[in-house]
Design an enzyme around this catalytic site. Sequence first.
Site, PDB file in Angstrom:
ATOM      1  N   GLN A  98      56.797  32.860  20.439  1.00  0.00           N
ATOM      2  CA  GLN A  98      56.499  32.466  19.065  1.00  0.00           C
ATOM      3  C   GLN A  98      56.897  31.028  18.803  1.00  0.00           C
ATOM      4  O   GLN A  98      57.609  30.395  19.601  1.00  0.00           O
ATOM      5  CB  GLN A  98      57.238  33.381  18.091  1.00  0.00           C
ATOM      6  CG  GLN A  98      58.745  33.403  18.270  1.00  0.00           C
ATOM      7  CD  GLN A  98      59.407  34.469  17.412  1.00  0.00           C
ATOM      8  OE1 GLN A  98      59.997  34.162  16.385  1.00  0.00           O
ATOM      9  NE2 GLN A  98      59.310  35.735  17.847  1.00  0.00           N
ATOM     10  N   HIS A 100      57.427  28.262  15.054  1.00  0.00           N
ATOM     11  CA  HIS A 100      57.532  28.215  13.596  1.00  0.00           C
ATOM     12  C   HIS A 100      57.001  26.882  13.078  1.00  0.00           C
ATOM     13  O   HIS A 100      57.085  25.856  13.774  1.00  0.00           O
ATOM     14  CB  HIS A 100      58.984  28.420  13.167  1.00  0.00           C
ATOM     15  CG  HIS A 100      59.609  29.639  13.772  1.00  0.00           C
ATOM     16  ND1 HIS A 100      59.113  30.897  13.555  1.00  0.00           N
ATOM     17  CD2 HIS A 100      60.671  29.785  14.605  1.00  0.00           C
ATOM     18  CE1 HIS A 100      59.852  31.779  14.224  1.00  0.00           C
ATOM     19  NE2 HIS A 100      60.796  31.127  14.861  1.00  0.00           N
ATOM     20  N   GLU A 135      65.803  27.478  13.740  1.00  0.00           N
ATOM     21  CA  GLU A 135      66.877  28.433  13.999  1.00  0.00           C
ATOM     22  C   GLU A 135      67.771  27.959  15.137  1.00  0.00           C
ATOM     23  O   GLU A 135      67.374  27.120  15.953  1.00  0.00           O
ATOM     24  CB  GLU A 135      66.308  29.811  14.326  1.00  0.00           C
ATOM     25  CG  GLU A 135      65.382  29.841  15.523  1.00  0.00           C
ATOM     26  CD  GLU A 135      64.565  31.130  15.603  1.00  0.00           C
ATOM     27  OE1 GLU A 135      64.514  31.713  16.702  1.00  0.00           O
ATOM     28  OE2 GLU A 135      63.968  31.540  14.589  1.00  0.00           O
ATOM     29  N   HIS A 281      59.129  29.718  22.010  1.00  0.00           N
ATOM     30  CA  HIS A 281      60.332  30.357  22.520  1.00  0.00           C
ATOM     31  C   HIS A 281      60.199  31.876  22.483  1.00  0.00           C
ATOM     32  O   HIS A 281      59.351  32.425  21.767  1.00  0.00           O
ATOM     33  CB  HIS A 281      61.573  29.922  21.721  1.00  0.00           C
ATOM     34  CG  HIS A 281      61.516  30.282  20.268  1.00  0.00           C
ATOM     35  ND1 HIS A 281      60.851  29.513  19.337  1.00  0.00           N
ATOM     36  CD2 HIS A 281      62.031  31.332  19.568  1.00  0.00           C
ATOM     37  CE1 HIS A 281      60.960  30.053  18.139  1.00  0.00           C
ATOM     38  NE2 HIS A 281      61.668  31.174  18.246  1.00  0.00           N
ATOM     39  N   ARG A 300      52.751  33.813  16.495  1.00  0.00           N
ATOM     40  CA  ARG A 300      53.006  34.446  17.793  1.00  0.00           C
ATOM     41  C   ARG A 300      52.051  33.926  18.852  1.00  0.00           C
ATOM     42  O   ARG A 300      50.911  33.557  18.563  1.00  0.00           O
ATOM     43  CB  ARG A 300      52.915  35.966  17.665  1.00  0.00           C
ATOM     44  CG  ARG A 300      54.069  36.525  16.847  1.00  0.00           C
ATOM     45  CD  ARG A 300      54.025  38.038  16.682  1.00  0.00           C
ATOM     46  NE  ARG A 300      55.229  38.480  15.969  1.00  0.00           N
ATOM     47  CZ  ARG A 300      55.375  38.481  14.666  1.00  0.00           C
ATOM     48  NH1 ARG A 300      54.363  38.061  13.916  1.00  0.00           N
ATOM     49  NH2 ARG A 300      56.489  38.877  14.104  1.00  0.00           N
TER      50      ARG A 300
END
Length: 427
Positions: A98, A100, A135, A281, A300
């Site tokens: 995935q 972001h 993240e 990642h 994804r």
Amino acid sequence: MFVGISNTPRDYAWGSPTAIADLLGRPASGGPEAELWLGAHPGCPSVIADPTLTGGAANLAEWIDQDPAAALGSAHAGQARLPFLMKILAAHGPLSLQAHPSPARAAAGFALENAAGIPIDAADRNYRDPFHKPEIIFALSDTFQALCGFRDPRQIRSILAELRALDATMDDPQPAALLGLENRLIGDDAIHDVVDWLLRDGRGGDTGEVSWLVERVVALAEQAAFLIDGGARVSFAAEFDTVRSLSAAYPGDPGIVISLLTNLVSLKRGEVLFLPAGNIHAYLSGLGVEVMAASDNVLRGGLSPKHIDVDELLDVLDFAPLPVPYLAPEPQADGVAVYRPDVPDFELAHISVPADASATASGPAGVPMRQLALTGPGIAICTAGRFLVAGAGSSISLARGESVYITPDEGTLTFAGSGEVFLATTP
């Protein structure tokens, strides 16, 4: 104010049945326990232990909605949302590949999908909110394995050469199976073109070329394991072992081949990765503390039965080969380190005090003490030992397995005791 909080681990199928329970000293549920969420995310907000402290609000999201000034402090009250989410993550099997979006991409995508009338909970929706989702992951297990970012194309060609060498050792060599990959690893946009081909041909307008490639790569990874068992030396043995484990979890998925295009990372306990916008990642296995911007926006790219929007993913991904994005700590004092990624949403403090800590930073009766300045709302969880945590207006006892929400007005926090605490807050 210190407000005790708790939650029930999410039971995603890839979760470990024991790792979170063992870490926090609580009974296991008997099923998979993938993530323990600590925050105000509406999908699973933390439960407030004593609602009399929060005007009757039963969970953190309700309290922030009812009284943002008290819960978040003046600096964040206008947004009326906690900008981060903290998790204990326990991967027994691989998560999806995935990436972001950036803040601008998330806001634009959310607006476009709203204008198109796509329901927020639609399976084919990409943007469920207007926020980005960077993240970090702090490894708690002895090893934490992940795929992270694209490799240099020269490394990918070296892996392809090893696959060709393995193919030559097979009873039924099939070198043509690798040609589609080899022929696309040319030019400045090689990785982009390979990912595009793998996802489109392998999940839709199927010519059979990608399916053949995936099947052959898995067979060659099995051959590598056979040769290694016999004493042979095989380059990229860890990558081929990952291929085998991904095939067991997601047979035939083109993400199996995409894994060979990415960096395979094995974190040691205490090492941290920062995953910014566009970074492809997948967490493979291990236990860690994850802190992220509070968002549901995930594009994804394989290893999942869920919706994959190839066009949007290709626009979001950063295809530039980059080194593994380890995040180094900024030491604050003995036993206190802060991890500050280049984002405004969160930072993570790690307080680790051994039971025999030096008395030079001790309080009464020789109890070790550490201090940390809190500049925004915070969430702390104790993973070992016990601490008395004191701020400007109150204090709380925090033992292994317990977590607490801390309002910004507590200011500088003093941790008296020994063990380990993680504190997520804003910069």
